[in-house]
Each structure stands twice: as C-alpha cells, then as structure tokens.
Design an enzyme around this catalytic site. Structure first.
Site, PDB file in Angstrom:
ATOM      1  N   ASP A   1      -0.306   5.212   0.845  1.00 14.20           N
ATOM      2  CA  ASP A   1      -0.618   6.236   1.844  1.00 14.20           C
ATOM      3  C   ASP A   1      -0.724   5.630   3.234  1.00 14.20           C
ATOM      4  OD1 ASP A   1      -0.679   8.415   0.076  1.00 14.20           O
ATOM      5  OD2 ASP A   1      -2.708   7.920  -0.554  1.00 14.20           O
TER       6      ASP A   1
ATOM      7  N   ASP B   1       0.865  -1.168   0.000  1.00 19.82           N
ATOM      8  CA  ASP B   1       0.000   0.000   0.000  1.00 19.82           C
ATOM      9  C   ASP B   1       0.910   1.230   0.000  1.00 19.82           C
ATOM     10  OD1 ASP B   1      -2.396   1.640   0.513  1.00 19.82           O
ATOM     11  OD2 ASP B   1      -1.579   1.823   2.543  1.00 19.82           O
TER      12      ASP B   1
END
Length: 260
Positions: A12, A10
C-alpha cells in the site's frame, strides 16, 4: 563485497497508491452498508494512517474520535465484520481495474524477474488485497513472481514493528544486508531498519511526503518511467531519470561501502 540478493516490496502506497482512493473509499462503503454514519475524509484518513492495519485503525478511530457505535454490539466483532466488508469493496475496485500500479513498478518487477532477482512482499495488508492487486494489474501469473508473500496477520505486531521483515528474512534464509526494501512511509522505513535492513528506497506519495525519512538510502517520488522521470528528494541521488535494477544495485553497493 556483499551482493544484492533480493528485493522486498511493501504494497500500500509503494506498489500502488491504494490509500486515498482505494482503502479509504472501501472503508466508507463498508460503514454505509452497516448503517453507520462514520465517514473518513481525505484529511482524517491521512491522520489514521499513522496506525497500521485496518482493524487497528478502526479501533483507534473509535477511541480517538468517539463516533456513534450501535448499542449492544461487541465492538471487536463489529470491526472484524466491517473489515471483511471493506475488503470485499476494495477487491471489487481492484477487479474493476480502478487502482493502477505506481510509475516504474511494473518495469522494475519485470526487469528483476528477468534477471533472476529474488523478490518478496512484506506488508501489513491482507493476502487477498495483495493477490488481487497483482492479478488486476499484472495478470494471474504475477503472484508466482514472488518467492514469498508475507502479509496480514502472519506476524502479531504490524509495522512499524520489524516483525514482517524479520519473518521474510527468516523464511527466505536471507541476511538483512543482502536485501533492499522498497517502502513509502516512515513507519515502513522504521520497520525495515529495525529488522536490520539498511538499504531502503522510499517512493513517497501524497500522504507521506512530509514524513521524516532520515536513514533512508534514497527518497524519490516514484521510480520513474520513460518520459516521466522521478523527482529526487533526499539521500543518495540515483543516476539517470529512472531507477532500474542496476540503479538499485548501485544504491545497495553504496550503503554496503558506507557500512564497511
């Protein structure tokens, strides 16, 4: 025994702590530029993060908070314009080096690359955001470290839907049980698990420490650096004070053994 073939990251909150002092600030600057009196405080933005995707987050904000909206404007078009302006502000912050990687990220990326481990990005943020974060922190060539950058609107449904992980697995011809996902939130955890990935390392941050991480392989505050050990929170306890590639492989093996 199923071996570990790929790491899926991932962005953010996982690669970098981008939300509070990155995206939130960029949104507020875009609102100000547009003459809107909208302002997302740290606390409000924490609530808005329950909705994934910047455009979706703005739509939710309008529906739930009823802010002033200019008359005779198409809300959908306005939000698209605001999101584009926000991205410009955010990319500017990245170019200025204002958003560093989280502890241990550069270390694990370089170690995995040296070992020939396959790597990919699986995120709901835009491709521009991903590329500028990588370029500003690791250099232009780092984009090529990833076999796939699955980002933005490449899938219709965003996290917590599993679509972005399913897409990555399909594009890379990988089985879900041969991967480890690295996430920071309950929505990311759910997305990965619903795509069939059971080996999930959570690096929680200030916005996600209170999330329910049931089902995660391990939960720590970050991956750790020399002189800056991680703090173990729940799940399997990693060995040592930094999570390295061998530690990730050990965690993956533990999940495989439990499943078998």
């Amino acid at each position: 025994m199923i071996t570990l073939e790929a790491l899926l990251f991932d962005v953010d909150g996982t690669l970098a702590d981008t939300e509070r002092d990155g995206h939130r600030v960029a949104f507020n600057r875009a609102f100000e530029d547009a003459g809107l009196d909208w302002n997302w405080s740290v606390e409000l933005y924490g609530e808005l993060l329950k909705v994934t995707g910047g455009k979706e987050r703005m739509h939710h904000f309008v529906a739930s908070e009823n802010p002033k909206v200019p008359q005779d404007v198409d809300l959908g078009e306005m939000i698209i314009s605001l999101h584009a302006a926000k991205t410009e502000h955010y990319v500017g912050m990245l170019r200025d080096g204002l958003i560093p990687l989280r502890p241990g990220i550069e270390r694990i990326l370089k170690e995995a690359r040296s070992a020939g481990m396959r790597m990919a990005i699986a995120t709901t943020t835009t491709p521009d955001n991903v590329e500028w974060l990588l370029k500003s922190t690791l250099g232009e060539e780092s984009i090529g470290w990833f076999e796939l950058i699955a980002a933005g609107d490449v899938v219709k449904a965003k996290k917590p839907a599993p679509d972005i992980y399913t897409y990555a697995l399909e594009q890379m011809n990988l089985s879900a049980d041969s991967c480890v996902a690295l996430e920071d939130s309950a929505m990311g955890l759910r997305s990965a698990r619903d795509a069939g990935i059971n080996s999930i390392i959570i690096t929680a941050n200030g916005y996600t420490l209170s999330h329910d991480f049931s089902g995660a392989t391990t939960v720590v505050d970050h991956l750790g650096e020399p002189g800056k050990p991680f703090h173990y929170l729940s799940g399997m306890k990693p060995a040592g004070d930094m999570i390295d590639l061998a530690g990730i492989q050990q965690l993956h093996s533990g999940v495989v053994a439990e499943a078998g």
